[in-house]
Design an enzyme around this catalytic site. Structure first.
Site, PDB file in Angstrom:
ATOM      1  N   SER A 195      28.824  47.686  45.374  1.00 52.40           N
ATOM      2  CA  SER A 195      29.899  48.756  45.703  1.00 52.40           C
ATOM      3  C   SER A 195      29.610  50.153  46.370  1.00 52.40           C
ATOM      4  O   SER A 195      28.691  49.633  47.521  1.00 52.40           O
ATOM      5  CB  SER A 195      30.728  49.012  44.634  1.00 52.40           C
ATOM      6  N   ASP A 396      36.782  38.905  46.007  1.00 57.15           N
ATOM      7  CA  ASP A 396      36.732  40.299  45.807  1.00 57.15           C
ATOM      8  C   ASP A 396      37.637  40.866  47.012  1.00 57.15           C
ATOM      9  O   ASP A 396      37.670  40.370  48.157  1.00 57.15           O
ATOM     10  CB  ASP A 396      35.568  40.876  45.772  1.00 57.15           C
ATOM     11  N   HIS A 452      34.252  41.229  42.772  1.00 57.31           N
ATOM     12  CA  HIS A 452      33.514  42.420  42.855  1.00 57.31           C
ATOM     13  C   HIS A 452      32.399  42.765  42.304  1.00 57.31           C
ATOM     14  O   HIS A 452      31.335  43.189  42.786  1.00 57.31           O
ATOM     15  CB  HIS A 452      34.587  43.852  42.736  1.00 57.31           C
TER      16      HIS A 452
END
Lengths: 476, 476
Positions: A195, A396, A452
């Site tokens: 991320s 995601d 994610h």
């Protein structure tokens, strides 16, 4: 460690015995082996040994690897917490991998506990061993960064960080790691993260490659954010073609935000009418009840439906909408919070009394964080001589696969292999684990059905991916 | 049935008692009620009673509804098997719903056992009651059509069918149903079906609305195929934006198959170079290891990876690629096959000895089937005065949501409500169950995370949808 070295010593002994049956030769050889064998018991620095974790509350099973938890001084008042796991394979031959969660403000112990560390936490707060732990094939450092995240702390309680200060301090942490564990200085070294960790990893890598005392083998980024514009523009396509918003809105967005076929600026357009429709779609995707971490999963929450969904907007469009940011929504992380704040756990991990209450994500750190890069693609491009893996969970929405592709296109590398399925095998036989596209020193890879937090949903698949990348063999 | 009628009789009694406290009045009223109360024990035709199923092997729990299994004569030699379940609610007030699986060649007992019937089959071949059975709110007829499917048979073993002959015989079956169960002739009547069932339902509805003896309330189609061109053209967009094939191929497909922006003919293009690239993408989507019934799920198979994936191409692109067709791939349906061929089960269900071995899908029927409609959208348009629900699993590739939307656009109805989330509640609280868009007499609805067999993956969500539609209330 001692056991595995004893075993390899014994194997070497047996093997050599076949070739040198003469007793005298054998004696000489044995002496040579004895002196060449790294004596693990004495090769650790006293600082490392002081950090060694000898027991962990809730862990019932015995483990076959050593691990160390402590702090790196990365500035006069800055103390970064790390937790280092030696490999369950051949620690001295396996690479060293640094892992960084994103946020900014989220603890790397999230990656450890929820994704690919050796332990996971059960409902009754006992620890289980994870079969798909990355430390089966590598030595892994989980570093809690920037200052203020997790158990990391500043002695003056100063929790202001920026992209550049984070990179600088992470670099310092790595140097401290090698001082404390010099026996790993010749191992292959990889950076990995998730991320917003994309920014940490890339900016850190740029520092490492200018530091002649360190040698970077490659980087690995899961569901990374590389470019805010590309990320949120692509989310419009992802959302429409996953039927998360409708054609009426799509037609308006295209009408008011595009200036030519497939030439559109949705995010941060200067046109108010485009902004209006973009925001409408954006709220549908990120603040209307969907679990944007994995659109096909439930959104867990203890809080009511209409108040629980503000995280993503603030987290991912900083400086644009200043809504409430606390912990990642849609996940239940209460047992992690309880476990890591147990006094006996903090004690076992050598946590300093000045470290504040551990949280999966720290909103103070997030609020004070200075975002210095809206895009790190050009920085990533500088790393063209290093092996890079960019992997994405294909369900995601936070950092979606369409944007993932756009990033790769921007890098404009020579394609070596068109997108193709890659595989793993489970109880149902051989399965498509996702898709992979290979370029010169760059792999773009998707993990099918993963969100994610890529490893959390698909640990077996990610294990195959991880092993293939660090061992530099083709994805199966 | 007797119990529930007794209860409603008792409720009526108590209610009336409040208004007429005079004994004489009460007696008269009771006599009137007694004669007006349908005496369920005697109101069944002898044919219906002969079909009643009194016990089912493997069913341990007691059930609170009556069910009937037998045959409708729909031609001199044609015998269609049906299994009719009375509602667990208020059978006489609840609607009657006919269910048809697609294929062509797949048994409607697939919908019963794997999706929304009262029973499911466990590994040990016992039957469990399904909490999300559609017969909680409706009387459901599972009809095995066309001739040759499941337990249906032709006395001369003639298994040639077409779209029109199927519609004609299904129409005949409904008339036979009302002859056998005349007490349901005033109930609301719905048609429902799945996949190729879209063609069965639409063509059947067109016949019903011209039959003054019958009254259609609406139709409900799950993951339907309405137009081959739209279905497979849209699959190209679905596939690209789900990152199932890559940009190299996508650029070529667009280059050689499109004549203007978003004006493309991929499927059945006349251009050989377009055909070449389309086929390449098509094989990726349907024959390269993915579970095209739900792209995020495993593909189960006992057969080796490279030989198990040919089903979809032949099933969905008839007359284009004539590959092997056996049973639907990626599912394990072995226990259904064992159960429905147990002699004691066939006996309990009154299966005729001429009915062949039961199979989830019958390749003979498929091979001999004459596809007469490449599109039934214009036929569907004729039903504009009837309530229609088109629902799709949004992770299904066989009949994908992008094509679903295109079908709806083709129908060009007045929009009443833009696409919005609809909800259901589970142990994690209120969740987005999918999205819904409402038009005049037409609802387009997606079920989030569901595949081609929509109810199989998401029975709770589909239950909420089903109840909302048949009770004609807004989706929550």
């Amino acid at each position: 460690m001692f056991l595995s070295n004893f075993a390899s010593y014994k194997r070497a002994h047996q093997s050599l015995h076949r070739y040198f049956s003469c007793t005298k030769w054998l004696l000489i050889v044995q002496i040579v082996i004895f002196f060449n064998q790294p004596s693990q018991a004495t090769s650790y620095t006293s600082e490392a040994l002081a950090d060694e974790v000898h027991q962990l509350p809730g862990l019932k099973q015995s483990i076959r690897f050593r691990h160390f938890s402590g702090y790196f001084n990365v500035g006069s008042n800055d103390r970064l917490h790390y937790w280092f796991f030696e490999s369950q394979g051949n620690a001295s031959a396996d690479p060293v991998v640094l892992w960084l969660n994103g946020g900014p403000g989220c603890s790397s112990l999230s990656g450890l506990i929820n994704e690919h560390g050796p332990f996971s936490i059960e409902e009754d707060l006992t620890l289980s061993l994870r079969n798909t732990s990355w430390n089966k094939f590598a030595n892994i450092i989980y570093l809690e960064s920037p200052i203020g995240v997790g158990y990391s702390y500043n002695t003056q309680q100063d929790y202001t960080s920026s992209d550049n200060s984070t990179a600088m301090k992470n670099h310092q942490a790595i140097k401290e790691f090698y001082k404390r564990f010099p026996q790993y200085s010749l191992s292959n070294f990889y950076l990995s993260g998730e991320s917003y960790g994309a920014v940490y990893v890339t900016t850190l890598a740029l520092r490492l490659i200018q530091d002649s005392s360190l040698s970077l083998a490659g980087i690995m980024i899961g569901s990374g954010i590389f470019d805010f514009q590309k990320n949120f523009d692509s989310a419009m396509y992802f959302g429409y073609y996953h039927a998360l918003y409708g054609p009426v809105l799509w037609d308006r967005i295209k009408k008011f935000c595009c200036y030519a076929e497939e030439k559109c600026i949705f995010y941060q357009s200067n046109e108010p009418i485009c902004q209006f429709y973009f925001l409408k779609a954006y709220r549908r995707l990120f603040a209307d009840g969907l679990n944007s971490y994995n659109v096909y999963q439930d959104c867990w929450s203890e809080t009511p439906y209409n108040t629980r969904l503000q995280y993503s907007i603030s987290a991912l469009a900083p400086n644009k909408w200043d809504l409430e940011y606390t912990t990642p929504r849609c996940f239940n992380r209460s047992k992690e919070k309880i476990y890591f704040n147990l006094p006996q756990v903090r004690s076992a991990l050598h946590i300093h009394s000045q470290a504040s209450t551990w949280a999966i994500c720290n909103s103070n750190v997030y609020r004070r964080y200075q975002f210095q890069y809206k895009s790190i693609l050009n920085q990533l491009q500088t790393l063209r001589n290093y092996r890079i893996l960019l992997y994405f969970g294909d369900t995601d929405l936070i950092c979606n696969i369409v944007g993932g592709r756009w990033n790769v296109e921007h890098l404009n590398r020579t394609m070596i292999q068109e997108l193709r399925p890659w595989h793993y095998t489970n109880e149902n036989g051989k399965q498509v684990a996702g898709f992979v596209e290979r370029f010169q020193n760059l792999d773009y890879l998707t993990v099918k059905g993963a969100g994610h937090l890529v490893s959390e949903g698909k640990p077996n698949e990610v294990m195959v991916m991880f092993k293939s990348f660090i061992q530099n063999v083709n994805y199966p």
